[in-house]
Design an enzyme around this catalytic site. Structure first.
Site, short mmCIF file in Angstrom:
data_model
loop_
_atom_site.label_atom_id
_atom_site.label_comp_id
_atom_site.label_asym_id
_atom_site.label_seq_id
_atom_site.Cartn_x
_atom_site.Cartn_y
_atom_site.Cartn_z
N ARG A 120 0.83 -1.20 0.00
CA ARG A 120 0.00 0.00 0.00
C ARG A 120 0.87 1.25 0.00
O ARG A 120 1.92 1.29 0.64
CB ARG A 120 -0.85 -0.02 1.28
CG ARG A 120 -1.86 1.11 1.40
CD ARG A 120 -2.88 1.04 0.32
NE ARG A 120 -4.13 1.71 0.67
CZ ARG A 120 -5.15 1.81 -0.18
NH1 ARG A 120 -5.08 1.30 -1.39
NH2 ARG A 120 -6.26 2.41 0.19
N THR A 422 -9.74 -0.61 -9.83
CA THR A 422 -8.36 -1.05 -9.77
C THR A 422 -8.36 -2.34 -10.59
O THR A 422 -9.18 -2.49 -11.47
CB THR A 422 -7.91 -1.23 -8.30
OG1 THR A 422 -6.75 -2.01 -8.28
CG2 THR A 422 -8.90 -1.92 -7.44
N GLU A 442 -5.76 3.64 -7.55
CA GLU A 442 -7.01 4.13 -6.98
C GLU A 442 -8.05 4.43 -8.07
O GLU A 442 -8.70 3.52 -8.52
CB GLU A 442 -6.76 5.29 -6.00
CG GLU A 442 -7.92 6.15 -5.54
CD GLU A 442 -9.22 5.45 -5.14
OE1 GLU A 442 -9.26 4.25 -4.88
OE2 GLU A 442 -10.23 6.17 -5.09
N GLU A 461 -4.14 7.55 -4.21
CA GLU A 461 -4.59 6.63 -3.16
C GLU A 461 -4.91 7.32 -1.84
O GLU A 461 -5.69 6.83 -1.03
CB GLU A 461 -3.52 5.56 -2.93
CG GLU A 461 -4.07 4.20 -2.64
CD GLU A 461 -4.65 3.52 -3.87
OE1 GLU A 461 -5.83 3.12 -3.81
OE2 GLU A 461 -3.94 3.40 -4.88
N ASP A 464 -8.27 7.74 -0.26
CA ASP A 464 -8.93 6.68 0.53
C ASP A 464 -8.95 7.02 2.03
O ASP A 464 -9.61 6.34 2.81
CB ASP A 464 -8.24 5.33 0.32
CG ASP A 464 -8.76 4.60 -0.92
OD1 ASP A 464 -9.63 5.15 -1.61
OD2 ASP A 464 -8.28 3.50 -1.20
N SER A 489 -7.74 0.51 2.86
CA SER A 489 -8.17 -0.03 1.57
C SER A 489 -9.35 -0.97 1.76
O SER A 489 -9.67 -1.37 2.90
CB SER A 489 -7.00 -0.80 0.96
OG SER A 489 -7.42 -1.50 -0.18
N SER A 490 -9.98 -1.32 0.65
CA SER A 490 -10.99 -2.37 0.65
C SER A 490 -10.52 -3.59 -0.13
O SER A 490 -11.28 -4.54 -0.30
CB SER A 490 -12.27 -1.86 -0.01
OG SER A 490 -12.74 -0.73 0.66
N GLY A 510 -13.10 -2.32 -7.56
CA GLY A 510 -14.41 -1.75 -7.27
C GLY A 510 -14.46 -0.92 -6.00
O GLY A 510 -15.53 -0.79 -5.40
#
Ligand code: GLU
Length: 616
Positions: A120, A422, A442, A461, A464, A489-490, A510
């Site tokens: 990340r 992504t 992102e 990013e 987020d 993040s997801s 997504g």
């Protein structure tokens, strides 16, 4: 004539699998049609491939072919994943780039263990909780201004993650694995509708940013479908990277160029766009580390589901929702009932995600409790069989003291916007190693800032993060910006083991719908008894603790009425593209050695599943 992405220096014939990879460039539109070039062969896309010797699924045929070629030549799943993601940097430059980051879940066949690698992006050392707040208003700057800015650019993690992944689990060096992508960037690929659409989404801001305009709007225009898109700058960058190694980015000249682009975004002086400078210094790049982490694990219906731990909320939220669902008997007999529980479990898990999950290096994340069966039971008993809870619901208390059915407390804040795109890829090799890998900048086009002359976009990013601190008295937010912090993040690259052996791997892009898409595919496969291709293709819905459930039109058609009767309000997912959620990839071991790779059949033009030796 077809060309190939074959990268061996020796004059070896292209392997048949590569025969459709590339076509001769088209002449410019204005050129005289002296010797008409053959129209470019559209890249082959197939959503399902079953066979032996290794398997891959990505959104892009060139990337999948690259991975298969690495496997064919004796590389392992990690080698193939890195090579494929570098290729995605060429063909999917708006979602995958060395200017971004990612997460990887990896099953290592030798040790029979699952690992999580966190690449990340991090916030610069000068970033604070109020860096996105406009002092004039005391409020966060407008979101679109945050997106297209230097401020949103996190220290890129992908290259460090590749290095870590290859050092620990690879068998080839980065220089070798970059070669197919270099060749492809030089020769070009055939522009399809998806690429043109993604460029169109970015057109206005790219026009204002000269290096992005020069690269992505060749001749000042959107690239035509069927034309050849080349990126010689990226080819040179990859080549240098291969030669000099990751230090070129983290300690050297490329890093200086990245920091300079962030601090002084290259904006056309004629443009009226506000593009705020960022805070990144070369010391931030020097401080960057990709991290090896213990993956999350929950047991669901006897299967071990491994996911990405914080700084992603993917593993914890998918895991918590599965734990909640473990409390109910679900099946295909009454699909609408099963989906009701799916939506309610996600709603609750999202409330907890918002309240408790952030970068564990900077905030206390009660991960074990979030994933405990006691907490899940407490949350599960809030679900009513016939009536959806009004959203947003309040977070629970993952404190180790669980009583059934606690009364609802304070609501969480509205879900922050997260960009919708992504990419995700999966690879398995003949030894049984498995990679599930999300790579991202992102949003489509990230920050919109291309590093001049380098052929790649920088991420956005850091959007987020929550862009502004909670109001006084509101619940604390674990996801505020901070120095060196990773934004939550997801991303949820997921590996499922059965009896200690890999059964399947799945993931998707997504934004914050990633979690629900992964969850829904698992539910489809495990509870509703679909095979993996059907589970991926099935229409989707996402409930992220918002008043409405966002869904694909086909989902609304099938289940809208039955779910509305239980109090769910369904609306069409806004996209882009409208009405589409995710672009998943997955694979399943049908029996030892025999793997089925699965991509999207339709969403976003369909993906590309391939195996080394197709089963007859
Ligand atoms: N930035 C998102 C996340 O980390 C992923 C990007 C996307 O899929 O939109 O969750």
């Amino acid at each position: 004539m077809s060309r190939s992405t074959n990268w061996r220096r020796s004059a070896v014939m292209a392997a048949p699998v590569l025969a459709f990879a590339l076509v001769a460039p088209l002449p410019p539109a204005s050129a005289a049609p002296a010797a008409p070039a053959a129209p470019p062969a559209p890249p082959t896309r197939q959503p399902v491939a079953t066979g032996y010797g290794g398997a891959v699924s990505t959104v892009d045929p060139d990337a999948s072919r690259t991975a298969i070629e690495v496997l064919r030549r004796g590389g392992n799943a990690m080698d193939a994943a890195v090579a494929a993601s570098a290729t995605l940097g060429v063909t999917e430059p708006y979602v995958a780039a060395i200017g971004g980051g990612g997460y990887m879940t990896y099953y290592d066949a030798r040790s029979r263990r699952v690992h999580a690698l966190d690449g990340r992006e991090t916030a610069p050392g000068r970033m604070t909780a109020t860096s996105f707040v406009d002092p004039a208003t005391g409020k966060a700057i407008p979101f679109d201004q945050a997106v297209t800015s230097g401020l949103s650019v996190g220290v890129p993690g992908t290259v460090a993650q590749w290095e870590l992944a290859l050092r620990r689990f690879g068998s080839r060096d980065l220089r070798t694995l970059l070669k197919p992508a270099i060749k492809l960037a030089e020769r070009g690929f055939v522009v399809d509708q998806e690429f043109r659409d993604q460029t169109a989404v970015n057109e206005a801001r790219f026009r204002d940013i000269p290096p992005s305009r020069a690269l992505f709007l060749p001749g000042g225009r959107l690239p035509e479908v069927g034309s050849t898109f080349r990126n010689p700058d990226l080819a040179r960058t990859y080549r240098e990277l291969g030669k000099r190694g990751p230090r070129w980015l983290y300690e050297g000249g490329l890093g200086r160029e990245v920091a300079a682009t962030v601090k002084r975004p290259p904006v056309d002086p004629a443009s009226t766009r506000t593009v705020r400078p960022g805070l990144m210094e070369t010391r931030d790049l020097r401080a960057y580390k990709a991290l090896s982490k213990k993956p999350t694990r929950v047991t669901y219906r006897g299967l071990d589901v491994y996911g990405m731990p914080p700084s992603s909320s993917g593993g914890s939220t998918v895991g918590e929702a599965l734990n909640i669902l473990s409390n109910f008997r679900l099946g295909p007999k009454d699909t609408a009932r099963t989906l009701h529980y799916y939506l309610e479990a996600s709603k609750l898990a999202y409330a907890d995600r918002g309240r408790y999950v952030g970068d564990p290096a900077k905030v206390n994340v009660p991960l074990d409790e979030l994933l405990s069966s006691g907490f899940a039971r407490e949350r599960a008993c809030l679900i009513k069989p016939g009536q959806a809870a009004e959203a947003p619901v309040a977070p629970g208390s993952p404190d180790g003291r669980y009583t059934p059915c606690i009364p609802p407390g304070q609501s969480t804040r509205a879900l922050a916007y997260e960009g919708p795109q992504t990419t995700h890829l999966v690879v398995a090799d003949k030894w049984g190693n498995v990679v599930a890998y999300n790579v991202t900048i992102e949003q489509f086009g990230g920050s919109g800032l291309t590093v001049p002359g380098r052929g790649f976009l920088l991420n956005n990013e850091l959007t987020d993060f929550s862009l502004q601190p909670p109001a006084p008295g509101a619940a604390p937010d674990p996801n505020l910006p901070g120095p060196g912090k990773r934004p939550r993040s997801s991303m949820a690259p997921t590996v499922v083991l059965k009896d200690g052996r890999p059964m399947l791997a799945v993931g998707t892009p997504g934004g914050s719908t990633i979690i629900t898409t992964v969850l829904q595919i698992l539910l489809n496969r495990i509870d509703l008894g679909m095979d993996l291709p059907t589970a991926l293709a099935a229409p989707r819905a996402t409930q992220r603790n918002t008043p409405a459930v966002l869904a694909e039109p086909a989902f609304i058609k099938l289940y809208g009425e039955a779910l509305a009767a239980r109090g769910h309000r369904l609306e069409t997912a806004p996209g882009p593209p409208a009405g589409v959620i995710g672009a998943a990839t997955g694979l399943e071991f049908l029996r030892p050695g025999l793997v089925q790779a699965v991509a999207e059949p339709v969403r976003r033009g369909g993906g590309a599943a391939l195996v080394v030796h197709p089963a007859r």
